[in-house]
Write an enzyme that holds these catalytic residues in place. Structure first.
Site, PDB file in Angstrom:
ATOM      1  N   ASP A 180       1.887  -0.539  12.211  1.00  0.00           N
ATOM      2  CA  ASP A 180       0.622  -1.059  11.666  1.00  0.00           C
ATOM      3  C   ASP A 180       0.393  -2.525  12.051  1.00  0.00           C
ATOM      4  O   ASP A 180      -0.702  -3.051  11.851  1.00  0.00           O
ATOM      5  CB  ASP A 180       0.613  -0.944  10.133  1.00  0.00           C
ATOM      6  CG  ASP A 180       0.578   0.511   9.679  1.00  0.00           C
ATOM      7  OD1 ASP A 180       0.180   1.379  10.483  1.00  0.00           O
ATOM      8  OD2 ASP A 180       0.955   0.786   8.524  1.00  0.00           O
TER       9      ASP A 180
ATOM     10  N   LYS B 101      -4.549   6.724  14.564  1.00  0.00           N
ATOM     11  CA  LYS B 101      -4.657   5.974  13.300  1.00  0.00           C
ATOM     12  C   LYS B 101      -6.135   5.991  12.854  1.00  0.00           C
ATOM     13  O   LYS B 101      -6.900   6.801  13.337  1.00  0.00           O
ATOM     14  CB  LYS B 101      -4.127   4.550  13.480  1.00  0.00           C
ATOM     15  CG  LYS B 101      -2.616   4.512  13.758  1.00  0.00           C
ATOM     16  CD  LYS B 101      -1.829   4.982  12.562  1.00  0.00           C
ATOM     17  CE  LYS B 101      -0.348   5.035  12.819  1.00  0.00           C
ATOM     18  NZ  LYS B 101       0.384   5.695  11.734  1.00  0.00           N
TER      19      LYS B 101
ATOM     20  N   ARG C 159       2.977   5.899  -3.408  1.00  0.00           N
ATOM     21  CA  ARG C 159       4.145   6.684  -3.823  1.00  0.00           C
ATOM     22  C   ARG C 159       4.426   6.503  -5.315  1.00  0.00           C
ATOM     23  O   ARG C 159       4.817   7.441  -6.004  1.00  0.00           O
ATOM     24  CB  ARG C 159       5.360   6.283  -2.973  1.00  0.00           C
ATOM     25  CG  ARG C 159       5.256   6.825  -1.538  1.00  0.00           C
ATOM     26  CD  ARG C 159       6.129   6.041  -0.592  1.00  0.00           C
ATOM     27  NE  ARG C 159       6.226   6.637   0.741  1.00  0.00           N
ATOM     28  CZ  ARG C 159       5.360   6.431   1.730  1.00  0.00           C
ATOM     29  NH1 ARG C 159       4.299   5.662   1.548  1.00  0.00           N
ATOM     30  NH2 ARG C 159       5.548   7.006   2.913  1.00  0.00           N
TER      31      ARG C 159
ATOM     32  N   GLY D 183      -4.777   8.228   5.170  1.00  0.00           N
ATOM     33  CA  GLY D 183      -3.894   9.246   5.742  1.00  0.00           C
ATOM     34  C   GLY D 183      -2.673   9.454   4.861  1.00  0.00           C
ATOM     35  O   GLY D 183      -2.206  10.588   4.677  1.00  0.00           O
TER      36      GLY D 183
ATOM     37  N   GLN E 216       4.781   9.592   6.971  1.00  0.00           N
ATOM     38  CA  GLN E 216       3.853  10.412   6.178  1.00  0.00           C
ATOM     39  C   GLN E 216       4.251  11.878   6.248  1.00  0.00           C
ATOM     40  O   GLN E 216       4.236  12.585   5.234  1.00  0.00           O
ATOM     41  CB  GLN E 216       2.421  10.218   6.682  1.00  0.00           C
ATOM     42  CG  GLN E 216       1.905   8.805   6.438  1.00  0.00           C
ATOM     43  CD  GLN E 216       0.487   8.594   6.913  1.00  0.00           C
ATOM     44  OE1 GLN E 216      -0.137   9.476   7.491  1.00  0.00           O
ATOM     45  NE2 GLN E 216      -0.036   7.400   6.680  1.00  0.00           N
TER      46      GLN E 216
ATOM     47  N   ARG F 180      -7.407  -2.692   9.752  1.00  0.00           N
ATOM     48  CA  ARG F 180      -6.415  -3.542  10.433  1.00  0.00           C
ATOM     49  C   ARG F 180      -7.004  -4.196  11.695  1.00  0.00           C
ATOM     50  O   ARG F 180      -6.591  -5.289  12.079  1.00  0.00           O
ATOM     51  CB  ARG F 180      -5.152  -2.748  10.759  1.00  0.00           C
ATOM     52  CG  ARG F 180      -4.471  -2.227   9.496  1.00  0.00           C
ATOM     53  CD  ARG F 180      -2.993  -2.046   9.639  1.00  0.00           C
ATOM     54  NE  ARG F 180      -2.483  -1.201   8.579  1.00  0.00           N
ATOM     55  CZ  ARG F 180      -2.202  -1.623   7.340  1.00  0.00           C
ATOM     56  NH1 ARG F 180      -2.367  -2.888   7.000  1.00  0.00           N
ATOM     57  NH2 ARG F 180      -1.741  -0.758   6.444  1.00  0.00           N
TER      58      ARG F 180
ATOM     59  N   LYS G 286       0.839  -1.209   0.000  1.00  0.00           N
ATOM     60  CA  LYS G 286       0.000   0.000   0.000  1.00  0.00           C
ATOM     61  C   LYS G 286       0.872   1.256   0.000  1.00  0.00           C
ATOM     62  O   LYS G 286       0.654   2.159  -0.809  1.00  0.00           O
ATOM     63  CB  LYS G 286      -0.920  -0.028   1.227  1.00  0.00           C
ATOM     64  CG  LYS G 286      -1.803   1.197   1.383  1.00  0.00           C
ATOM     65  CD  LYS G 286      -3.030   0.881   2.204  1.00  0.00           C
ATOM     66  CE  LYS G 286      -2.791   0.923   3.686  1.00  0.00           C
ATOM     67  NZ  LYS G 286      -2.584   2.273   4.219  1.00  0.00           N
ATOM     68  N   SER G 287       1.838   1.314   0.900  1.00  0.00           N
ATOM     69  CA  SER G 287       2.676   2.519   1.001  1.00  0.00           C
ATOM     70  C   SER G 287       3.396   2.792  -0.320  1.00  0.00           C
ATOM     71  O   SER G 287       3.477   3.937  -0.782  1.00  0.00           O
ATOM     72  CB  SER G 287       3.735   2.338   2.093  1.00  0.00           C
ATOM     73  OG  SER G 287       3.131   2.331   3.356  1.00  0.00           O
TER      74      SER G 287
HETATM   75  C1  S3P Z   1       2.579   5.076   6.223  1.00  0.00           C
HETATM   76  C2  S3P Z   1       3.166   5.463   7.382  1.00  0.00           C
HETATM   77  C3  S3P Z   1       2.659   5.127   8.726  1.00  0.00           C
HETATM   78  C4  S3P Z   1       1.668   3.975   8.670  1.00  0.00           C
HETATM   79  C5  S3P Z   1       0.674   4.128   7.562  1.00  0.00           C
HETATM   80  C6  S3P Z   1       1.381   4.210   6.212  1.00  0.00           C
HETATM   81  C7  S3P Z   1       3.164   5.515   4.945  1.00  0.00           C
HETATM   82  O1  S3P Z   1       2.020   6.260   9.285  1.00  0.00           O
HETATM   83  O2  S3P Z   1       1.000   3.841   9.897  1.00  0.00           O
HETATM   84  O3  S3P Z   1      -0.226   3.040   7.540  1.00  0.00           O
HETATM   85  O4  S3P Z   1       2.815   4.958   3.892  1.00  0.00           O
HETATM   86  O5  S3P Z   1       3.993   6.433   4.968  1.00  0.00           O
HETATM   87  P1  S3P Z   1       2.896   7.417  10.001  1.00  0.00           P
HETATM   88  O6  S3P Z   1       3.942   7.780   9.066  1.00  0.00           O
HETATM   89  O7  S3P Z   1       1.967   8.547  10.254  1.00  0.00           O
HETATM   90  O8  S3P Z   1       3.400   6.778  11.260  1.00  0.00           O
END
Ligand code: S3P
Length: 438
Positions: A326, A353, A27, A94, A168, A398, A22-23
């Site tokens: 997570d 979260k 990106r 987020g 993030q 989650r 996902k992350s």
């Molecule tokens: C993420 C960073 C994390 C994570 C989120 C995905 C990201 O949050 O909890 O599910 O893709 O950069 P934080 O960076 O706010 O800790």
């Protein structure tokens, strides 16, 4: 009402295909949009969060096409983004809101970005402050909440020290830094996932990173990142690794169930994400990594997890937290069946979260017969058995998946209300669960 019933599983022995990360999918879509030329992406996560980010990239001028399972993005280059005709809606994500806000801060046109009810409760001041210092005008709801109205352009480079170890926040500032004059630097406590830095390098941008002595009272070494403004990205071909945070649910089930053996291929092992492996091994599971390699600048391997039917308690704290933030909900399930008392501390970030995950975990695990003591920055879990019962996901993907794993390893099974939220990050989760537990 929609519910899912999860029965206790016997022995599990399977090979599972886990969907894309996902992350990294967020990106890859954003960088594909910012790049000159064409970006071709395979194993992009077709879950609600990432599809919302992709739609936002289209609103901003990127051309997006699917050719079978390959996603093809024609980028706009840093100078070519277009004003969106409507509000950008990131749904539950987020990552989507915070990363895209960094990009929007670099544009001279005005845009509004928001998300669902959960997103509109989450803190955005942590990105508003640095973006404002860089020169963007941002209006928010009281308390720094979404929707955000952003008008930027002509950004200046800043040296920013973040008090939260959030990838993030870091990524938002790095992306804004691409539109600034000069070199932007970001320091943050501890180290967090570095997908943005790795993928930007893969797209041809020089990003420096390293650690510096800690500035905070805890003296954690700070992570420091430097990015040059106005560095162009060139389109690339990317194969996205599978998501370790999605794999985590099945890894934990295999670690708990006696005689279990699970093979998970092509799992991303970013050092800022793979903390769960160390914890499961430390609790007593066997994890073997095979075929270690690199994909788009990310470490990847195939994992085999074997359960010995016995886990012992552990302590999850401090510098470990960003690397498994997570995965804490599902690790709490492992703790619930481990021998002894597990303490999770320094994890107050869990409260902001998708839901307040400390409070929700304490409530829902307690109703399954687990002894949990809620603490301001974590919880204490007394290991034993999970009896089973009925729980609510509260719309948190989650939490829903962790409670499903609790069902697999419970005595009487678990019924989960509001199970459809898994589509946020893991479409196909319920189908795989059924196959694995059969
Ligand atoms: C993420 C960073 C994390 C994570 C989120 C995905 C990201 O949050 O909890 O599910 O893709 O950069 P934080 O960076 O706010 O800790």
């Amino acid at each position: 009402m929609d519910v899912k019933k999860v029965k206790p599983a016997g022995r599990i022995k399977h090979k599972i295909v886990i969907p894309g990360d996902k992350s990294i999918s967020h990106r890859a879509a954003i960088m594909g949009m910012l790049a000159q030329g064409e970006t071709r992406i395979t194993n992009f996560l077709k879950a609600e969060d990432c599809l919302n980010t992709l739609a936002a990239c289209q609103q901003l001028g990127a051309t997006v096409n699917w050719h079978n399972e390959e996603l093809i993005i024609q980028g706009c280059g840093l100078e070519g983004l277009k004003p969106p005709r409507s509000v950008i809606d990131c749904g539950n994500s987020g990552t989507g809101v915070r990363l895209l806000s960094g990009v929007l801060a670099g544009q001279s046109f005005e845009s509004i970005i928001t998300g669902d009810e959960q997103i509109r409760r989450r803190p955005m001041q942590r990105i508003i402050d640095p973006l404002f210092r860089m020169g963007a005008q941002i209006e928010s709801e009281p308390g720094g909440r979404c929707p955000l109205r952003i008008c930027g352009g002509n950004l200046r480079a800043i040296d920013y020290i973040s008090t939260v170890a959030s990838a993030q926040v870091k990524s938002c500032i790095i992306l804004a830094g691409l539109f600034a004059q000069g070199k932007t630097s970001i320091s943050l406590p501890g180290s967090s996932r570095d997908h943005t830095e790795r993928l930007l390098r893969f797209f041809g941008v020089a990003v420096a990173s390293g650690t510096a002595p800690g500035s905070g009272p805890g003296q954690l070494p700070d992570e420091k990142i430097l990015v040059d403004g106005r560095s162009e990205l060139s389109g690339r071909k990317i194969n996205i690794p599978s998501d370790i945070s999605s794999a985590a649910f099945f890894m934990t089930a295999a670690a708990i169930l006696p005689g279990a053996e699970l093979k998970l291929e092509n799992i991303g092992l970013n050092p800022g994400r793979s903390g769960i492996i160390r914890v499961l091994v430390n609790m007593g599971a066997e994890v073997v990594m095979e075929n270690q390699r690199q994909e788009a600048g990310e470490p990847v391997a195939d994992l085999i997890i074997r359960g010995k039917g016995f886990l012992k308690s552990t302590h999850i704290y401090g510098p470990m937290i960003p690397g498994l933030i997570d995965e804490i909900p599902v690790l709490a399930v492992a703790a619930a069946v481990a021998e002894g008392e597990t303490i999770i501390s320094d994890a107050a970030e869990l409260r902001v979260k998708e839901t307040d995950r400390i409070s929700m975990l304490a409530t829902e695990l307690s109703s399954l017969g687990v002894e949990v003591e809620e603490r301001p920055d974590g919880m204490l879990i007394q290991g034993g058995n999970i009896r089973g019962g009925e729980v609510d996901s509260h719309g948190d993907h989650r939490l829903a998946m962790s409670l499903a794993i609790a069902g697999l390893v419970s005595e009487q099974g678990v019924t989960i209300k509001n199970p459809q939220c898994v589509n946020t990050s893991f479409p196909g989760f319920w189908e795989i669960l059924e196959k694995v537990a059969r």
